[in-house]
Design an enzyme around this catalytic site. Structure first.
Site, PDB file in Angstrom:
ATOM      1  N   PRO A   2       0.822  -1.210   0.000  1.00 51.15           N
ATOM      2  CA  PRO A   2       0.000   0.000   0.000  1.00 51.15           C
ATOM      3  C   PRO A   2       0.866   1.275   0.000  1.00 51.15           C
ATOM      4  CG  PRO A   2      -0.554  -1.459   1.831  1.00 51.15           C
ATOM      5  CD  PRO A   2       0.715  -1.942   1.236  1.00 51.15           C
ATOM      6  N   GLU A   3       0.778   2.014  -1.080  1.00 53.42           N
ATOM      7  CA  GLU A   3       1.375   3.337  -1.153  1.00 53.42           C
ATOM      8  C   GLU A   3       0.221   4.307  -1.428  1.00 53.42           C
ATOM      9  OE1 GLU A   3       4.815   3.421  -3.759  1.00 53.42           O
ATOM     10  OE2 GLU A   3       5.252   1.326  -3.363  1.00 53.42           O
TER      11      GLU A   3
END
Length: 278
Positions: A2-3
């Site tokens: 997750p970015e």
DNA sequence: AACTGTCCCTGCAAGC
DNA sequence: TGCTTGCAGGGACAGT
């Protein structure tokens, strides 16, 4: 992993599924995920509150509550936030469960338990959550003119890859998107940031915003092992657009001449095309 | 100031 | 087959 695009996709899902809901009941399994405060603090801070908004700063999800406090979720490596009916079978690593007032539940799922959930008082945020207080500009925000990026690159001695990963400069870019952004901007990860000229800075600015926005449109990137999914459990598709990340040894699909190289920068795997990135 | 290395943790793949 | 080892990585932290 997750970015920014993945966290933003989750935020949008939470805005639909959680905002306006009241929390009736809270369960905490693995206490490691509430290590910043405590199990009791999370349960007391959430029970019988209503979620007002779903916001994001960098990779942090922030949900203001009607109590005046804020619920923060950070997914780190392997965290997921899922919303499902209360009858649905919970995943093994659902470490925090919020029971909502419409027979749904929010699960914080995290096998590696690097992620965390905390409720804090925003009046004391700088004290309780120094990482949020120190975050840099949000790269997809309206108020991120290219002149701002120009100032940032000129003021640092960092190389481009560590610069993009530095959350106090630009917030939300992680290892995958840093590599894809630098490829799109045709810049080597090991270039000193302050040596890039104005034209390269504008390319970098364009690449940052275009890559991140394109990925949000695609629902983020779901890699084989990371199992990123949105709150409904749907995978993203931007991994199909990756040109360098995870493609070491393959022919560069941009210039069709170079071979993608994998190096280590700052202990993180880094990918670039030595032919079209300078 | 900015770098490097280590740690946290689990799941999966590669190698013996 | 079944074990061990290595790797993935965001961010905190220590040491240089």
């Amino acid at each position: 992993m997750p970015e920014l695009p993945e966290v933003e996709t989750i935020r949008r899902g939470l805005a639909q599924r959680l905002v306006g809901r009241s929390v009736e009941h809270v369960e905490v399994g693995r206490e490691r995920v509430v290590r910043r405060t405590s199990k009791e603090a999370l349960i007391d801070g959430l029970t019988n509150t209503t979620i007002l908004r779903a916001e994001r700063r960098g990779k942090y999800l922030l949900m203001p509550l009607d109590s005046g406090n804020v619920m923060m979720i950070h997914l780190r490596m392997s965290g997921q936030v899922l919303v499902a009916g209360k009858e649905a079978e919970r995943p093994v690593h659902a470490h925090v469960v919020l029971s909502l007032d419409n027979d749904t539940e929010m699960w914080f799922v995290d096998p590696r338990t690097f992620g965390e959930v905390v409720v804090y008082d925003p009046a004391n945020a700088a004290i309780e959550l120094p990482p949020i207080a120190r975050l840099g500009v949000d790269p997809i925000a309206e108020d991120f003119p290219r002149s701002h990026l120009r100032q940032l690159v000129r003021a640092t001695n960092q190389k481009l890859k560590p610069f993009l990963l530095d959350q106090t400069k630009v917030a939300g870019i992680g290892n995958i998107y840093a590599d894809e952004i630098l490829h799109r901007a045709r810049l080597r990860p090991d270039r000193s940031a302050k040596t890039i000229d104005a034209a390269a800075t504008w390319r970098l600015h364009d690449a940052i915003r275009n890559i991140l926005n394109d990925s949000i449109k695609a629902g983020g990137s779901t890699l084989g092992d990371a199992q990123y999914v949105d709150v409904e459990g749907e995978v993203g598709s931007f991994q199909n657009e990756h040109r360098v990340y995870g493609r070491a040894g393959q022919r560069c699909s941009t210039c069709a001449r170079g071979w993608i190289r994998r190096t280590i920068a700052g202990g993180r795997s880094t990918h670039h095309c030595p032919v079209c990135q300078h």
